[in-house]
Design an enzyme around this catalytic site. Structure first.
Site, PDB file in Angstrom:
ATOM      1  N   LEU A  61      12.822   1.160   8.418  1.00  0.00           N
ATOM      2  CA  LEU A  61      13.146   1.722  10.236  1.00  0.00           C
ATOM      3  C   LEU A  61      12.795   2.843  10.401  1.00  0.00           C
ATOM      4  O   LEU A  61      13.067   3.989   9.753  1.00  0.00           O
ATOM      5  CB  LEU A  61      14.829   1.405  10.067  1.00  0.00           C
ATOM      6  N   ASP A 111      27.097   6.191  24.737  1.00  0.00           N
ATOM      7  CA  ASP A 111      27.868   6.848  25.567  1.00  0.00           C
ATOM      8  C   ASP A 111      29.420   6.498  25.542  1.00  0.00           C
ATOM      9  O   ASP A 111      29.615   5.456  24.982  1.00  0.00           O
ATOM     10  CB  ASP A 111      27.348   6.347  27.147  1.00  0.00           C
ATOM     11  N   HIS A 162      33.150  12.447  19.450  1.00  0.00           N
ATOM     12  CA  HIS A 162      31.774  12.460  18.766  1.00  0.00           C
ATOM     13  C   HIS A 162      31.759  12.274  17.280  1.00  0.00           C
ATOM     14  O   HIS A 162      30.912  11.769  16.627  1.00  0.00           O
ATOM     15  CB  HIS A 162      31.161  13.740  19.095  1.00  0.00           C
TER      16      HIS A 162
HETATM   17  C1  IPE Z   1      23.702  10.608  28.312  1.00  0.00           C
HETATM   18  O1  IPE Z   1      24.970  10.644  28.331  1.00  0.00           O
HETATM   19  C2  IPE Z   1      23.177  11.260  27.238  1.00  0.00           C
HETATM   20  C3  IPE Z   1      23.371  10.649  26.081  1.00  0.00           C
HETATM   21  C4  IPE Z   1      24.216   9.543  25.673  1.00  0.00           C
HETATM   22  C5  IPE Z   1      23.168  11.837  24.885  1.00  0.00           C
HETATM   23  P1  IPE Z   1      25.790  11.318  29.499  1.00  0.00           P
HETATM   24  O2  IPE Z   1      27.198  11.081  29.290  1.00  0.00           O
HETATM   25  O3  IPE Z   1      25.329  12.801  29.183  1.00  0.00           O
HETATM   26  O4  IPE Z   1      25.094  10.994  30.771  1.00  0.00           O
HETATM   27  P2  IPE Z   1      25.702  11.007  32.293  1.00  0.00           P
HETATM   28  O5  IPE Z   1      26.050  12.373  32.513  1.00  0.00           O
HETATM   29  O6  IPE Z   1      27.026  10.122  32.421  1.00  0.00           O
HETATM   30  O7  IPE Z   1      24.774  10.466  33.358  1.00  0.00           O
HETATM   31  C1  IPE Z   2      28.134  10.464  24.763  1.00  0.00           C
HETATM   32  O1  IPE Z   2      29.392  10.566  24.990  1.00  0.00           O
HETATM   33  C2  IPE Z   2      27.616  11.582  23.970  1.00  0.00           C
HETATM   34  C3  IPE Z   2      26.821  12.794  24.161  1.00  0.00           C
HETATM   35  C4  IPE Z   2      26.458  12.722  25.486  1.00  0.00           C
HETATM   36  C5  IPE Z   2      26.605  13.661  23.491  1.00  0.00           C
HETATM   37  P1  IPE Z   2      30.036  11.238  26.112  1.00  0.00           P
HETATM   38  O2  IPE Z   2      30.424  12.756  25.637  1.00  0.00           O
HETATM   39  O3  IPE Z   2      29.222  11.419  27.251  1.00  0.00           O
HETATM   40  O4  IPE Z   2      31.350  10.623  26.616  1.00  0.00           O
HETATM   41  P2  IPE Z   2      31.890  10.212  28.087  1.00  0.00           P
HETATM   42  O5  IPE Z   2      30.831   9.672  28.726  1.00  0.00           O
HETATM   43  O6  IPE Z   2      32.374  11.701  28.727  1.00  0.00           O
HETATM   44  O7  IPE Z   2      33.176   9.449  27.787  1.00  0.00           O
HETATM   45 MG    MG Z   3      28.583  10.137  28.846  1.00  0.00          MG
END
Ligand code: IPE
Ligand code: IPE
Ligand code: MG
Length: 253
Positions: free
Chosen positions: A132, A21, A38
């Protein structure tokens, strides 16, 4: 960088699950578009996959795209799907060479066809690998996974191929996407959010949860080692008492 001596390589988790995240926030902090985060996140994926392979972790599950992530702006979803295809295409040879076996969990059919094709190829190409196990959670919803298992078991009960009294926790586990994998012992979430976000709800029942403020694109080997060290400092009791866990002679319990 080799594994720090402070980590006991005989007590590593078999399975690590990671909620990657913070990509969007990482990019915003640099005045960039979320998608840049990303892209940079892929660099961390490569490093953590390499590190886990090198230290002998058996299973690494990466939460790459949740079922709820379909609700993001279309441009971001499209960019993520394109990144997925390009990354798999670029990395598959190295995965094969590095003895990494790829798997996917989630609602596979909901992914664009081109993603399904690339993923299927990578799964096939790496199927003979014995190092792995890299499990990508894509279009994944744990609640949906549990509901699917319930439907399969209910159908078997109606058919008469399973007795209702045999619908126990093991039967449910056997009907989850993860039926071939052990439960994760360690779950890491980056970027400071302390929630599970519909990830492996059933499988994480006894996992050690580790939250770090580091955003995923900054998460590198030293952060992984820090998490492993923290994991090894915990006492996993599984409902028992500390005295029971530390007892050398179990017959005295
Ligand atoms: C969870 O992250 C999903 C992934 C890391 C792929 P999100 O950023 O989507 O989760 P919420 O919305 O903050 O809970
Ligand atoms: C995690 O990073 C990647 C995915 C959920 C695909 P985020 O895109 O959720 O990044 P934040 O949480 O908005 O910073
Ligand atoms: Mg996120």
């Amino acid at each position: 960088m080799s594994i720090p001596e402070s980590i006991d390589s005989s007590r590593l988790p078999r399975h690590i699950a990671i909620i990657m995240d913070g990509n969007g926030r990482w990019a915003k902090e640099r005045g960039e578009d979320r998608v840049y985060g990303h892209y940079e996140g892929v660099v961390s994926v490569r490093e953590i996959v390499d590190a886990c392979g090198a230290i002998g972790i058996g299973y690494l599950t990466l939460y790459a795209f949740s079922a709820e992530n379909w609700n993001r702006p279309k441009a971001e979803v499209d960019a993520l799907m394109e990144l997925l295809v390009n990354t798999i295409r670029k990395e598959v040879d190295d995965l094969k060479k590095n003895n990494v076996r790829m798997h996917v969990i989630g609602d596979f059919e909901s992914l664009p066809e081109i993603c399904q094709k690339e993923l299927n190829e990578a799964i096939e190409i790496t199927a003979g690998n014995t190092g792995l196990n890299l499990i990508l959670a894509l279009s994944y919803s744990s609640r949906d996974e549990i509901a699917r298992a319930a439907r399969v078991l209910a159908a078997k009960a109606v058919e008469g191929t399973i007795d209702i009294k045999d619908i126990n926790d093991e039967a449910i586990a056997q009907n989850l996407y993860t039926h071939n994998f052990p439960d994760p012992e360690l779950m890491i979430r980056t970027s400071g959010e302390c929630r599970i976000s519909n990830f492996l709800l059933y499988q994480l029942a006894y996992a050690e949860l580790y939250f770090t403020n580091v955003h995923w694109p900054d998460f590198r080997k030293p952060h992984l080692y820090e998490a492993l060290l923290n994991y090894q400092q915990r006492e996993r009791r599984f409902g028992k008492t500390s005295e029971q866990i530390n007892m050398t002679n179990p017959t005295q319990s």
